[in-house]
Scaffold this motif. Sequence first.
Motif, PDB file in Angstrom:
ATOM      1  N   GLY A  14       0.801  -1.213   0.000  1.00 55.73           N
ATOM      2  CA  GLY A  14       0.000   0.000   0.000  1.00 55.73           C
ATOM      3  C   GLY A  14       0.837   1.268   0.000  1.00 55.73           C
ATOM      4  O   GLY A  14       1.676   1.462   0.881  1.00 55.73           O
ATOM      5  N   ALA A  15       0.606   2.139  -0.991  1.00 58.14           N
ATOM      6  CA  ALA A  15       1.318   3.409  -1.092  1.00 58.14           C
ATOM      7  C   ALA A  15       0.421   4.561  -0.648  1.00 58.14           C
ATOM      8  O   ALA A  15       0.344   5.592  -1.300  1.00 58.14           O
ATOM      9  CB  ALA A  15       1.807   3.643  -2.517  1.00 58.14           C
ATOM     10  N   GLY A  16      -0.265   4.347   0.480  1.00 63.08           N
ATOM     11  CA  GLY A  16      -1.028   5.419   1.096  1.00 63.08           C
ATOM     12  C   GLY A  16      -0.165   6.163   2.097  1.00 63.08           C
ATOM     13  O   GLY A  16       1.055   5.971   2.146  1.00 63.08           O
ATOM     14  N   PRO A  17      -0.765   6.999   2.927  1.00 65.50           N
ATOM     15  CA  PRO A  17       0.015   7.805   3.873  1.00 65.50           C
ATOM     16  C   PRO A  17       0.908   6.988   4.793  1.00 65.50           C
ATOM     17  O   PRO A  17       2.072   7.338   4.995  1.00 65.50           O
ATOM     18  CB  PRO A  17      -1.065   8.555   4.661  1.00 65.50           C
ATOM     19  N   ILE A  18       0.397   5.895   5.343  1.00 65.28           N
ATOM     20  CA  ILE A  18       1.175   5.120   6.305  1.00 65.28           C
ATOM     21  C   ILE A  18       2.183   4.227   5.589  1.00 65.28           C
ATOM     22  O   ILE A  18       3.315   4.046   6.042  1.00 65.28           O
ATOM     23  CB  ILE A  18       0.258   4.299   7.226  1.00 65.28           C
ATOM     24  N   GLY A  19       1.813   3.668   4.440  1.00 60.34           N
ATOM     25  CA  GLY A  19       2.750   2.845   3.687  1.00 60.34           C
ATOM     26  C   GLY A  19       3.945   3.643   3.214  1.00 60.34           C
ATOM     27  O   GLY A  19       5.096   3.181   3.319  1.00 60.34           O
ATOM     28  N   LEU A  20       3.717   4.846   2.705  1.00 58.15           N
ATOM     29  CA  LEU A  20       4.828   5.675   2.250  1.00 58.15           C
ATOM     30  C   LEU A  20       5.672   6.154   3.430  1.00 58.15           C
ATOM     31  O   LEU A  20       6.900   6.264   3.320  1.00 58.15           O
ATOM     32  CB  LEU A  20       4.300   6.861   1.449  1.00 58.15           C
ATOM     33  N   ALA A  21       5.025   6.433   4.571  1.00 57.77           N
ATOM     34  CA  ALA A  21       5.784   6.801   5.771  1.00 57.77           C
ATOM     35  C   ALA A  21       6.650   5.633   6.225  1.00 57.77           C
ATOM     36  O   ALA A  21       7.786   5.824   6.672  1.00 57.77           O
ATOM     37  CB  ALA A  21       4.834   7.226   6.888  1.00 57.77           C
ATOM     38  N   ALA A  22       6.121   4.405   6.098  1.00 55.77           N
ATOM     39  CA  ALA A  22       6.917   3.224   6.452  1.00 55.77           C
ATOM     40  C   ALA A  22       8.165   3.146   5.579  1.00 55.77           C
ATOM     41  O   ALA A  22       9.275   2.870   6.062  1.00 55.77           O
ATOM     42  CB  ALA A  22       6.076   1.959   6.298  1.00 55.77           C
ATOM     43  N   ALA A  23       8.003   3.404   4.289  1.00 56.71           N
ATOM     44  CA  ALA A  23       9.159   3.377   3.388  1.00 56.71           C
ATOM     45  C   ALA A  23      10.191   4.422   3.787  1.00 56.71           C
ATOM     46  O   ALA A  23      11.397   4.158   3.803  1.00 56.71           O
ATOM     47  CB  ALA A  23       8.696   3.601   1.951  1.00 56.71           C
ATOM     48  N   ALA A  24       9.716   5.618   4.138  1.00 57.86           N
ATOM     49  CA  ALA A  24      10.637   6.684   4.550  1.00 57.86           C
ATOM     50  C   ALA A  24      11.373   6.299   5.824  1.00 57.86           C
ATOM     51  O   ALA A  24      12.580   6.552   5.956  1.00 57.86           O
ATOM     52  CB  ALA A  24       9.859   7.984   4.758  1.00 57.86           C
ATOM     53  N   ALA A  83      10.759  -8.985   5.537  1.00 60.00           N
ATOM     54  CA  ALA A  83       9.658  -8.629   6.435  1.00 60.00           C
ATOM     55  C   ALA A  83       8.537  -8.052   5.584  1.00 60.00           C
ATOM     56  O   ALA A  83       8.750  -7.640   4.433  1.00 60.00           O
ATOM     57  CB  ALA A  83      10.108  -7.617   7.486  1.00 60.00           C
ATOM     58  N   VAL A  84       7.342  -8.023   6.154  1.00 55.49           N
ATOM     59  CA  VAL A  84       6.173  -7.489   5.446  1.00 55.49           C
ATOM     60  C   VAL A  84       5.445  -6.513   6.354  1.00 55.49           C
ATOM     61  O   VAL A  84       5.139  -6.824   7.513  1.00 55.49           O
ATOM     62  CB  VAL A  84       5.206  -8.614   5.010  1.00 55.49           C
ATOM     63  N   ILE A  85       5.180  -5.314   5.813  1.00 60.07           N
ATOM     64  CA  ILE A  85       4.387  -4.309   6.514  1.00 60.07           C
ATOM     65  C   ILE A  85       3.138  -4.074   5.685  1.00 60.07           C
ATOM     66  O   ILE A  85       3.204  -3.537   4.576  1.00 60.07           O
ATOM     67  CB  ILE A  85       5.170  -2.991   6.690  1.00 60.07           C
ATOM     68  N   ASP A  86       1.996  -4.504   6.202  1.00 65.69           N
ATOM     69  CA  ASP A  86       0.730  -4.378   5.468  1.00 65.69           C
ATOM     70  C   ASP A  86       0.049  -3.072   5.854  1.00 65.69           C
ATOM     71  O   ASP A  86      -0.500  -2.936   6.940  1.00 65.69           O
ATOM     72  CB  ASP A  86      -0.169  -5.570   5.784  1.00 65.69           C
ATOM     73  N   ALA A  87       0.094  -2.110   4.940  1.00 55.85           N
ATOM     74  CA  ALA A  87      -0.549  -0.809   5.144  1.00 55.85           C
ATOM     75  C   ALA A  87      -1.648  -0.608   4.108  1.00 55.85           C
ATOM     76  O   ALA A  87      -1.859   0.498   3.617  1.00 55.85           O
ATOM     77  CB  ALA A  87       0.493   0.302   5.050  1.00 55.85           C
TER      78      ALA A  87
END
Length: 455
Positions: A15-25, A151-155
Amino acid sequence: MNASTAADLPVVVIGAGPIGLAAAARLIERNIEPLVLEAGPAAATAVREWSHVRLFSPWSEVVDPAAEKLLAPTGWVRPDGAAYPSGGDWATLYLQPLADLLGARVRYGARVTGVSRSGRDRIVDADREAQPFVIHYTGPDGTEERIHARAVIDASGTWSAPSPAGGSGLPALGEKSAADRISYRIPDLKEPTVRARYAGKRIAVVGSGASAFTALAYLADLAKSDDGAGTHTTWILRRGISGSTFGGGEADQLPARGALGLAAKAAVDDGYADAVTGFRIDTAERDTDGRLVLVGDDGRRLDPVDEVVALTGLRPDLAFLDELRLGLDERLQAPTALAPLIDPNQHSCGTVYPHGAGELSHPEKDLYLVGMKSYGRAPTFLAMTGYEQVRSIAAALAGDREAAERVELTLPETGVCGGAGLFDEPTAAEETGGACCAAPATLAIGGPAASSAGC
């Protein structure tokens, strides 16, 4: 695959929403390589679906600090921190620039269909944690793809699974066949075809949170307009009206959220909406004119309506995680350790205990559900909460236990709780009135609630 090879794999963020992109950062900040899989054609696809919506949190609270630091060298400057962005603003002025900066680390049109451990189904214990994750997804052209991850982060949020209008948590009898008359999103009344659908009509709004408030306020504005004469709303609540029904009002530390409840109250007080309380929809029948007659589980029948706007919350899609070992609360569908901290029977967003990697862990090591999805059906999520979640998780994945456990977050309180935002308005919240904040909402005449991430 040996351990050293597995450690070199990326962390896959869904997911490239607000939390997914914040996770990437946050992962980049920790020198961990992320790979973001986004089902839509652009960043924040779900947010773009409510681009007409104005958040009830200002810019200062909806930009992740690590993302801002990443963007700064490009000349990006955060908009006025005191201003309230719309969903469209959030997507175009912040989220898409962040995704563009991430470049090839974001794959669009990548819809995840399954996640497992490489060579291990859900049953197998042997050497399980030593195996990398394997993620199956379909690409933009429909071809099946596969990638491994450490690892997997599901956002991925909850936007894709709205709750039904039926009072039992299942669709009411006739609800599916009446799909042409029922919407599960707040209407964008600035769009001509949508406006024509509701103008001059009798409409039922189902729900008791910020999304319902927004719809009531929007429809009241329509009724006051030249082309909306005759528009009238029946507001259906599964519980009664009390002092907490319209939220915190002027006592709310998020002023825009408080104003939203007051706008909904004005719609009722001024006669643009009638409230029907203690009504749980059992059946949706069509009359001879094709309108819908809603029947309650107590046998009450409401006057026919032309349209129904069902805003009773959203739910997490857990199907593609079925081969993993999840530890979820049986009621909220949130991580077991997190659930008691966000229980809408006990907490508002401002009383949710700060949490991070520890509370978000599952029996499946290095798997995390974050953002709206981590809250399951609980209605108390704010974007700031999600940003803190992924900060802690990135620290944990980097082996910085002290930073992962040092979760510090102060959330704004509401003076009086009751109801929630579009993404997180489960039946439990409607029954108890315990929720108070969540997804985007409107500023007075700003815009409704809707997003894969609350704010």
